[in-house]
Design an enzyme around this catalytic site. Structure first.
Site, PDB file in Angstrom:
ATOM      1  N   GLY A  70       0.839  -1.209   0.000  1.00 37.90           N
ATOM      2  CA  GLY A  70       0.000   0.000   0.000  1.00 37.90           C
ATOM      3  C   GLY A  70       0.865   1.247   0.000  1.00 37.90           C
ATOM      4  O   GLY A  70       0.519   2.269   0.609  1.00 37.90           O
ATOM      5  N   LEU A  77       1.517   3.555  -2.014  1.00 36.34           N
ATOM      6  CA  LEU A  77       1.060   4.827  -2.597  1.00 36.34           C
ATOM      7  C   LEU A  77      -0.129   5.407  -1.830  1.00 36.34           C
ATOM      8  O   LEU A  77      -0.692   6.414  -2.212  1.00 36.34           O
ATOM      9  CB  LEU A  77       0.663   4.634  -4.064  1.00 36.34           C
ATOM     10  CG  LEU A  77       1.797   4.185  -5.002  1.00 36.34           C
ATOM     11  CD1 LEU A  77       1.282   3.986  -6.409  1.00 36.34           C
ATOM     12  CD2 LEU A  77       2.930   5.185  -4.988  1.00 36.34           C
ATOM     13  N   GLN A 118      -2.255   6.664   1.840  1.00 38.42           N
ATOM     14  CA  GLN A 118      -2.139   7.840   2.707  1.00 38.42           C
ATOM     15  C   GLN A 118      -0.877   7.778   3.575  1.00 38.42           C
ATOM     16  O   GLN A 118      -0.119   8.747   3.633  1.00 38.42           O
ATOM     17  CB  GLN A 118      -3.396   7.884   3.593  1.00 38.42           C
ATOM     18  CG  GLN A 118      -3.678   9.219   4.203  1.00 38.42           C
ATOM     19  CD  GLN A 118      -4.772   9.140   5.265  1.00 38.42           C
ATOM     20  OE1 GLN A 118      -5.232   8.070   5.643  1.00 38.42           O
ATOM     21  NE2 GLN A 118      -5.178  10.285   5.753  1.00 38.42           N
ATOM     22  N   ASP A 164      -0.317  -7.897  -5.459  1.00 38.51           N
ATOM     23  CA  ASP A 164      -1.701  -8.037  -5.026  1.00 38.51           C
ATOM     24  C   ASP A 164      -1.680  -8.880  -3.747  1.00 38.51           C
ATOM     25  O   ASP A 164      -1.443 -10.096  -3.803  1.00 38.51           O
ATOM     26  CB  ASP A 164      -2.506  -8.734  -6.140  1.00 38.51           C
ATOM     27  CG  ASP A 164      -3.940  -8.990  -5.728  1.00 38.51           C
ATOM     28  OD1 ASP A 164      -4.299  -8.702  -4.564  1.00 38.51           O
ATOM     29  OD2 ASP A 164      -4.700  -9.501  -6.580  1.00 38.51           O
ATOM     30  N   TYR A 203     -15.039  -1.808   8.840  1.00 35.89           N
ATOM     31  CA  TYR A 203     -13.653  -1.351   9.001  1.00 35.89           C
ATOM     32  C   TYR A 203     -13.159  -1.681  10.417  1.00 35.89           C
ATOM     33  O   TYR A 203     -12.081  -2.254  10.601  1.00 35.89           O
ATOM     34  CB  TYR A 203     -13.620   0.158   8.757  1.00 35.89           C
ATOM     35  CG  TYR A 203     -12.269   0.813   8.892  1.00 35.89           C
ATOM     36  CD1 TYR A 203     -11.287   0.632   7.935  1.00 35.89           C
ATOM     37  CD2 TYR A 203     -11.996   1.643   9.980  1.00 35.89           C
ATOM     38  CE1 TYR A 203     -10.056   1.267   8.053  1.00 35.89           C
ATOM     39  CE2 TYR A 203     -10.776   2.287  10.094  1.00 35.89           C
ATOM     40  CZ  TYR A 203      -9.814   2.096   9.132  1.00 35.89           C
ATOM     41  OH  TYR A 203      -8.597   2.721   9.247  1.00 35.89           O
ATOM     42  N   LYS A 260     -10.242  -4.173  11.812  1.00 38.16           N
ATOM     43  CA  LYS A 260      -9.118  -3.645  12.596  1.00 38.16           C
ATOM     44  C   LYS A 260      -8.974  -4.394  13.918  1.00 38.16           C
ATOM     45  O   LYS A 260      -7.867  -4.771  14.300  1.00 38.16           O
ATOM     46  CB  LYS A 260      -9.267  -2.136  12.836  1.00 38.16           C
ATOM     47  CG  LYS A 260      -9.033  -1.285  11.586  1.00 38.16           C
ATOM     48  CD  LYS A 260      -7.622  -1.458  11.034  1.00 38.16           C
ATOM     49  CE  LYS A 260      -7.358  -0.614   9.804  1.00 38.16           C
ATOM     50  NZ  LYS A 260      -6.066  -0.912   9.152  1.00 38.16           N
TER      51      LYS A 260
HETATM   52  N1  SER Z   1      -8.748   7.828   9.183  1.00 39.87           N
HETATM   53  C1  SER Z   1      -9.399   6.546   9.177  1.00 39.87           C
HETATM   54  C2  SER Z   1     -10.738   6.634   8.545  1.00 39.87           C
HETATM   55  O1  SER Z   1     -11.357   7.642   8.688  1.00 39.87           O
HETATM   56  C3  SER Z   1      -9.541   6.025  10.561  1.00 39.87           C
HETATM   57  O2  SER Z   1      -8.595   5.066  10.797  1.00 39.87           O
HETATM   58  O3  SER Z   1     -11.151   5.687   7.962  1.00 39.87           O
END
Ligand code: SER
Length: 313
Positions: A8, A10, A12, A50, A139, A143
């Site tokens: 990953g 490229l 954030q 990938d 998400y 996590k």
């Molecule tokens: N910055 C992330 C998001 O907003 C949080 O881990 O998905």
């Protein structure tokens, strides 16, 4: 020394972590892997990868003699909520693949967790390091599962896994891709270009945030610290500021007095933000590996405006 792989690269975090690691360890010591987009310029080693295909990871790890993997490839919260199946495949499937490759090849692993690993019944203020984690987003589910899977690989197989729970990350390098905390990045572009921003979160939505240079330093430091000093390995709470959209607007007005903030709340992202902590307690990171942020709200704001003005002119 064995090389470092950043997946990953490229994204954030990767866009700023890769140059920092190349600076620390030398350009030929870091392999940056990319998936959808190819890097425009590349001043080091890079590879298409990938991460949902375990064989591709194994090939890259063996070809480059990789000893440490920063596994950053993942979907952010709002995108994940729009595509839950893909979020599970990318965020969990690829982490499991990377952990298996790490086990077979004796690699250390960095895993970025998030404030998203907490849920609505987590204590919101001073969120402890060890507390209730019942996230209600896909998400967050990936996590918290990722944190547990990394811990499992350490206790079961002795793999050196480490990680951080990042807050919203603020950066002038990449435009964020579908996170709930993106407003804190978009606002700077709009303030400079249009003197006006329409925020998708309510003015009083308090969340932890961090300027990217602090986040990059935290990721490097936690991987380089002496492991015998660590009581936790994964999922260290780290934060630098706890702010609301309104407070950020006020700070921007110290530099751009005619800046106007409007609100058009997006119910999906507001619900995600409302389920997250407002201020994490990061005293364990401070005690165990001497974490300390350098950028507070005012320093971050000044830096963001300075860097983006250069970028946008
Ligand atoms: N910055 C992330 C998001 O907003 C949080 O881990 O998905």
């Amino acid at each position: 020394m064995r090389r470092i792989l950043v997946t990953g690269s490229l994204g954030q975090i990767g866009s700023e972590l890769v140059p920092a690691l190349r600076e620390r360890h030398g350009a030929q010591s870091v392999v940056a892997s990319y998936h959808r987009t190819k890097p425009d310029v590349d001043d080091g080693l890079s590879e298409y990868l990938d991460c949902t295909d375990p064989q591709q990871i194994e090939d890259v790890v063996q070809r480059y003699d990789i000893g440490v993997i920063y596994h950053l490839a993942a979907l952010l919260s709002a995108v994940a909520e729009a595509k839950p199946q893909a979020a599970w495949d990318v965020n969990m499937g690829s982490l499991h693949n990377v952990l298996e490759v790490a086990r077979r090849n004796g690699c250390a692993l960095f895993f970025p967790s998030s404030i998203g690993a907490f849920g609505p019944n987590t204590p919101k203020q001073g969120t402890p390091q060890d507390t209730i984690q019942r996230p209600n987003t896909i998400y967050g589910v990936t996590k918290v599962s990722g944190e547990l899977l990394c811990d499992y690989y350490t206790t079961r197989y002795g793999i050196d896994t480490r990680g951080l729970r990042f807050p919203g990350l603020i950066s002038h390098v990449t435009v964020p891709g579908g996170g709930t905390t993106d407003y804190a990045v978009d606002i700077f572009y709009q303030a400079i270009q249009h003197r006006r921003y329409t925020c998708f979160l309510r003015p009083d939505t308090r969340l932890d945030m961090m300027y990217m240079p602090d986040a990059v330093r935290a990721a490097c430091d936690v991987m380089e610290t002496d492991p015998t000093a660590l009581k936790h390995r994964n999922a260290f709470n780290v934060t630098a500021m706890s702010i609301t959209p309104e407070e950020l607007a006020v700070e921007i007005r110290n530099h751009i007095p005619n800046f106007v903030m409007e609100y058009e709340v997006d119910p999906v992202r507001q619900a995600i933000a409302d389920s997250w902590p407002q201020s994490m307690d990061d005293s364990e990171a401070r005690a165990q590996w001497r974490w300390s942020p350098e950028f507070d709200l005012s320093r971050m704001t000044a830096e963001m405006l300075k860097k983006l003005r250069i970028k946008l002119t």
